[in-house]
Design an enzyme around this catalytic site. Structure first.
Site, PDB file in Angstrom:
ATOM      1  N   GLY A 177     -51.622  12.019   9.480  1.00 35.99           N
ATOM      2  CA  GLY A 177     -51.625  11.942   8.025  1.00 35.99           C
ATOM      3  C   GLY A 177     -50.229  12.057   7.450  1.00 35.99           C
ATOM      4  N   VAL A 178     -50.163  12.127   6.135  1.00 29.73           N
ATOM      5  CA  VAL A 178     -48.893  12.122   5.423  1.00 29.73           C
ATOM      6  C   VAL A 178     -48.499  13.558   5.096  1.00 29.73           C
ATOM      7  CG1 VAL A 178     -47.697  11.210   3.398  1.00 29.73           C
ATOM      8  CG2 VAL A 178     -49.573   9.924   4.428  1.00 29.73           C
ATOM      9  N   GLY A 179     -47.204  13.857   5.181  1.00 25.88           N
ATOM     10  CA  GLY A 179     -46.721  15.139   4.684  1.00 25.88           C
ATOM     11  C   GLY A 179     -46.124  16.012   5.766  1.00 25.88           C
TER      12      GLY A 179
ATOM     13  N   VAL B 216     -47.139  18.857   7.332  1.00 20.49           N
ATOM     14  CA  VAL B 216     -47.909  19.317   8.493  1.00 20.49           C
ATOM     15  C   VAL B 216     -47.997  18.199   9.525  1.00 20.49           C
ATOM     16  CG1 VAL B 216     -50.160  20.093   9.304  1.00 20.49           C
ATOM     17  CG2 VAL B 216     -49.227  21.002   7.167  1.00 20.49           C
TER      18      VAL B 216
ATOM     19  N   GLU C 193     -51.044   5.162   9.698  1.00 21.79           N
ATOM     20  CA  GLU C 193     -50.955   4.624   8.348  1.00 21.79           C
ATOM     21  C   GLU C 193     -49.503   4.664   7.884  1.00 21.79           C
ATOM     22  OE1 GLU C 193     -54.155   6.006   5.501  1.00 21.79           O
ATOM     23  OE2 GLU C 193     -52.430   7.028   4.672  1.00 21.79           O
TER      24      GLU C 193
ATOM     25  N   ASN D 217     -54.454  14.776  -4.436  1.00 18.31           N
ATOM     26  CA  ASN D 217     -53.859  13.458  -4.196  1.00 18.31           C
ATOM     27  C   ASN D 217     -54.905  12.359  -4.015  1.00 18.31           C
ATOM     28  OD1 ASN D 217     -51.511  15.226  -2.228  1.00 18.31           O
ATOM     29  ND2 ASN D 217     -51.163  14.459  -4.272  1.00 18.31           N
TER      30      ASN D 217
ATOM     31  N   GLY E 217     -56.364   7.568   3.563  1.00 20.07           N
ATOM     32  CA  GLY E 217     -56.948   6.925   4.739  1.00 20.07           C
ATOM     33  C   GLY E 217     -57.646   7.895   5.663  1.00 20.07           C
TER      34      GLY E 217
END
Lengths: 494, 494
Positions: free
Chosen positions: A260-262, A264, A285, A375, A379
Site C-alpha cells: 500500500g501507500v505511505g 508503513v 499500485e 483517504n 486499491g
C-alpha cells in the site's frame, strides 16, 4: 513555447495555447477527468487556471474524476474555491478532505480497479473533458503518460474533448516505460495474459484520436510528491514482524508483493532491503522509495505499478538513474495493475494498512470512528479480496495509547473476516488462516492488541460469549462503546 | 454388488467394499473432505456409517470440508453425533447450524471460490481422506462426478486417501456434463481462457491416481434436494422490480446471469420465463428449477454452474430430459464457476440475497443480529465484488413487519457500500451507482424501505447528520438500537 518538439503530429501544433484559454473548455455541471495517481503525473496548469477563473467570480462546479489522490495544484486548488461537486475515487488533501466530510463535495469511494470500467459502463455518467499530463504526443495522437497512468487511457477514450498538458519537466526517457492496454467490455473482453510481472501487452502511448485534442498547454511545474517521514520504531517493528512471518510461510522465495501507500508500506519494503531475500518482484499500485532502494541493491528485479510516487528526494534519484530504473519498472492502467484476475493468478502478497481492526478479523481502512472519511479504500480491496495472502497492518494504538486500534468491532467495514488472512501490529502477527471467528479472538488479542487493552478485550468477548453466544458473539448495545467513551473522556480506557 | 460395470479399471474392483468397512478409514482428528455442493452429489453411505460407529460408542471428531451445504445423510447425521470439530465452507442443516452457533463446531465462512486454493496453499491443513460420490470410475482412475463438482477435484488431488461412493441412482448420462480443470498454483498458473459461458477447458472426470483409491462403496441413496416454496407475492414483486430495472439498464440483451440459491433467486429466474428475453445465459453457481423452465421454453441457451440443485420434482424432470438438458448445462469446479476472473470478464449480473441492508448500501448476508450464523456467505462475495453489476435482494421487512430489513447500520458486513450497485426489495429498486453514501440514503429509504420505517430511518439519518456529520453520518451509541429494541420489545418499531 518550446514544446513543439514533443508534439510529433505537426497539425496539432495549432492547438498549443495557454492554460487560461484551455481552462475555458470547462463549464459548470461538467464531468471532468484528469490524469494523476498520487501526486504524480497529474494535470497542474489547467486546474490552477480553472481555480483562477472561479476566484475571479465565475460560478462553476463540476465533477472531478482522477486515478487516485493528486497534487495540490489540482485537488487543493479546486477544493479551495469549492469547484468540485463530486469527487472520485480517492483523495488526500486537507481542503478536499474537509469539503467531502462537510458535505460540500460528494465523494465516491470505489475500488480503484473498477473506476475505468464503471465509466465505460455508463455507471458514472458521460465524461465531458479530460485533462492529461503528457511527456509527448505521438504522430497518431497517442499521448505518452508521465509518472502515472491511472485511469487516463479510459478517460481519453470516453471524454468528448481532451486537453493535454505537455510537461517539460518530465524527461523524454519516460517514453516506453508505460504499457497501455484498455480491456474491451463484455462480451468482447479477452483474458489478461499476464503470467509474470514484467510482461508487456500494450502500447507506450495512450491512444487518442487527434481530433479530440482541443488544446495543448505547456507546463513546467514538477510533481509535488510527498516527503516520507523517517522510519519510526513502530513501523519498523511491524515490518520486522511481517517479514519474519513471510519467511515462516514462504521460506526463501516470495510471490510478487503488493504494498500500500505511505510510511508503513514503505517501512515493509525497506525491511526487505536488509533481508536475505533476492529476486523479489512487485505487482503493485504505487512505487515508493524503498522499491528504488531494492532495485539499487539488486534485490528487486521487476516492478509493475500504475504510479511512480517516490518522495521528492526519491524522484530526483529516479530521474538521475532513469535509464537503469526503466529497465525494471512498468507503469500500467490501474484497471490492469489492480485487476483481481492478476492478483489472484500471480498469488500476490497484499500488504495494506488499516485504521482499526477488530477481534474477529475485520478492518476499517477508511472512516475514522465510522464517520469521517480519511483517504479512501483505494486499491486495498482490489488486492485484499484476490491476493494469495492478504495482510493488513496497523499499530496497536493511536493518540499515545488513548485509542486502541484493536477493538471489539470496527466502526466501518472495508475488508471483512472473510478475506483477511493475517493482521500485523508492532506487538506481533495474528495468523488468522483457517480459524473460526471465536478462535481468531484469542490470536488477535494475544498477538496484536496493546497490553493495556488485552483485559478489556477479553472482558468484552467473554461477556458477549456468555450473554449472547453465537458464531460471532456481539453485544449490540456495547459494540461501539469504546469509541463513545473516547469521544466523551478522551480515552478508550476505563 | 452390481457396480462393477461402472468401474472401468478392473484392478479397482478389489477395492469394492461396504460403507462400514470404508468408514474405518476415518479416524479421530482427521481432516475429511467430501463431494457435495447443496444437497446434490454429496457422499451419503460412508458418512452415515461413520455416524453409526460413533453412535455405537466410538469417540471420534474430525474436520469436515465440502463444496457448500450438503444433504442430511452427511451434515445432519454427523452433526447429530457431534462428530464435526470444524466445518467449512457453508451449511444449511438445522443440527449443524445449532452446533456451530453453540460453539460445538468451529466454522469457517470462506468465499467459496477460495476453498480449493487455500487447501492447496496449506492454509487449511492437510486433508487426510476424501469421500466422493461418483457416477463411475474411468480406466485411469479418473472419477466422474454426479450432480455437483464443488471442491472435489482438489480434494481428490490433495487427500492422502480417496473413498468413492459409486451411486447407481445417478444416471450414466451425467458422464460428459462436467468440465474438470484445476488451476496450477502460482507462479505456474495460467489465464482461465473463458470468453463465453459454454466453453470447455478440461476433462469429464476428476483425475485420480488409482493407487489413492482406498475403498469403493456402492450407494443407491438419491440426492435429497430441497423442495421450493411456492412463489410468494413478495418474491414475485422483488423479481418484477429487478427485471424492470435490468431492462432499463441493459435493454434487450442481458449479460450472463448469476443467481443465488433459494426461493428469491428462483423467483427472479422464474420472472424471466415470463419476460421477453431470449438467448439468456447463466454463469452461476447453482442450477435451480427455473433455469430448467427457461431451457424448456428455449430462452436459456447455456448455463454453467457447479451444482445441479433443483427441487425433488425438478430433479425428476432433469433425469427424464437429461439427454437434452446436458446439451445446455456444464458443471465446473467451484474454483472456476465462482472465479473472480471470469465474473469480471463476462460482466456477469450478480443477484444474491441479504438478511438486511443499511441506508448506506452495505448488506449482511450471514449473521442474524450480528451474531447467529444463518448459512454462510457462500459464493455471493465471489460474484458481488467482481460482477459487471452487483445486485442484492431482500424483502423490506421480516416477522410480519416487526423487523425492518433496511436499518441504519447492518450488524454484520459481508458486502460493502464499495461494491454494491443495486438493492432491491418488494418496495422498489435503489440504484446506488455513482452515488455518495449521503445520496444513497434518500434512495434507500424512498425506494427500498417499508413505509412503516421510512420516518424512523429519516429521523436517524437527520440526527446523525446534524449531530455528527461526516461522509457517513453515524450515531455510535444508536447504531444498533433498532436491533436492541427488537430484542427487548419484540419489534423494531417505537
Amino acid at each position: 513555447m518550446g514544446i513543439e518538439e514533443r508534439i510529433f503530429n505537426k497539425e496539432l501544433h495549432s492547438k498549443i495555447t495557454t492554460a487560461e484559454e484551455a481552462a475555458k473548455l470547462i463549464n459548470d455541471g461538467m464531468i471532468v477527468g484528469t490524469s494523476g495517481f498520487t501526486p504524480c503525473g497529474y494535470a497542474k496548469c489547467v486546474p490552477m487556471a480553472i481555480a483562477e477563473r472561479i476566484k475571479n467570480g465565475e460560478k462553476m462546479r463540476f465533477e472531478l474524476h482522477t486515478g487516485a489522490s493528486v497534487g495540490v495544484e489540482l485537488d487543493e486548488a479546486l477544493a479551495e474555491v469549492n469547484a468540485i461537486s463530486k469527487r472520485l475515487p480517492y483523495q488526500t488533501g486537507k481542503t478536499i478532505n474537509k469539503r467531502l466530510n462537510d458535505g460540500d463535495t460528494m465523494y465516491l469511494d470505489i475500488h480503484l480497479s473498477q473506476v475505468a470500467q464503471q465509466l465505460r459502463y455508463g455507471f458514472l455518467g458521460k465524461m465531458d473533458v479530460c485533462i492529461v499530463e503528457a511527456v509527448c504526443i505521438m504522430e497518431d495522437g497517442g499521448i505518452v503518460p508521465s509518472t502515472s497512468v491511472g485511469n487516463t487511457p479510459t478517460f481519453i477514450q470516453e471524454a468528448e474533448k481532451v486537453i493535454v498538458e505537455v510537461n517539460t519537466t518530465q524527461p523524454m526517457e519516460l517514453v516506453g516505460m508505460s504499457d497501455i492496454y484498455i480491456p474491451k467490455d463484455p462480451p468482447a473482453r479477452h483474458p489478461l495474459p499476464f503470467t509474470d510481472v514484467s510482461q508487456r501487452i500494450g502500447t507506450p502511448a495512450m491512444p487518442c484520436d487527434p481530433r479530440k485534442i482541443a488544446a495543448i498547454v505547456p507546463c513546467d511545474i514538477t510533481d509535488k510528491t510527498r516527503p516520507l517521514a523517517p522510519l519510526d520504531e513502530t513501523s519498523k517493528a511491524m515490518a520486522a514482524n511481517l517479514i519474519d512471518f513471510l519467511q515462516y510461510l514462504y521460506g526463501d522465495t516470495l510471490p510478487p508483493l503488493q504494498s500500500g501507500v505511505g510510511n508503513v508500506a514503505n517501512a515493509v519494503m525497506a525491511g526487505l532491503v536488509e533481508s536475505k531475500y533476492e529476486n523479489l518482484k512487485c505487482w503493485t499500485e504505487v512505487i515508493q522509495d524503498a522499491m528504488l532502494d531494492l532495485i539499487d541493491v539488486g534485490k528487486l528485479t521487476a516492478v509493475s505499478g500504475t504510479s511512480l510516487s517516490p518522495s521528492p528526494d526519491g524522484l530526483k534519484r529516479f530521474y538521475a538513474g532513469i535509464k537503469d530504473y526503466r529497465q525494471k519498472i512498468i507503469l500500467r492502467p490501474q484497471e490492469i495493475s489492480n485487476n483481481p484476475e492478476i492478483a489472484r493468478r500471480l498469488g500476490v502478497i497484499a500488504m495494506n494498512t488499516a485504521l482499526e481492526a477488530d477481534i474477529y478479523g475485520n478492518t476499517n481502512s477508511t472512516h475514522m470512528f465510522g464517520t469521517r472519511m480519511v483517504n479512501g479504500i483505494g486499491g486495498s480491496g482490489d488486492f485484499s479480496r484476490n491476493a494469495g495472502l492478504t495482510v493488513m497492518l496497523t499499530p496497536s494504538v493511536a493518540k499515545g495509547g488513548a485509542i486502541s486500534r484493536i477493538v471489539p468491532h470496527v466502526t466501518h467495514y472495508d475488508h471483512t473476516e472473510h478475506e483477511i488472512h493475517v493482521i500485523v501490529t508492532e506487538q506481533g502477527v495474528a495468523d488468522l488462516r483457517g480459524l473460526d471467528p471465536r478462535e481468531k479472538v484469542a490470536v488477535m488479542i494475544e498477538k496484536c492488541a496493546h497490553p493495556d487493552y488485552k483485559d478489556m478485550l477479553w472482558d468484552y468477548y467473554n461477556r458477549a460469549k456468555r450473554e449472547v453466544g453465537g458464531h460471532i458473539p456481539m453485544l449490540l448495545d456495547e459494540a461501539y462503546s469504546w469509541h463513545v467513551r473516547f469521544n466523551e473522556t478522551g480515552t478508550m480506557k476505563i
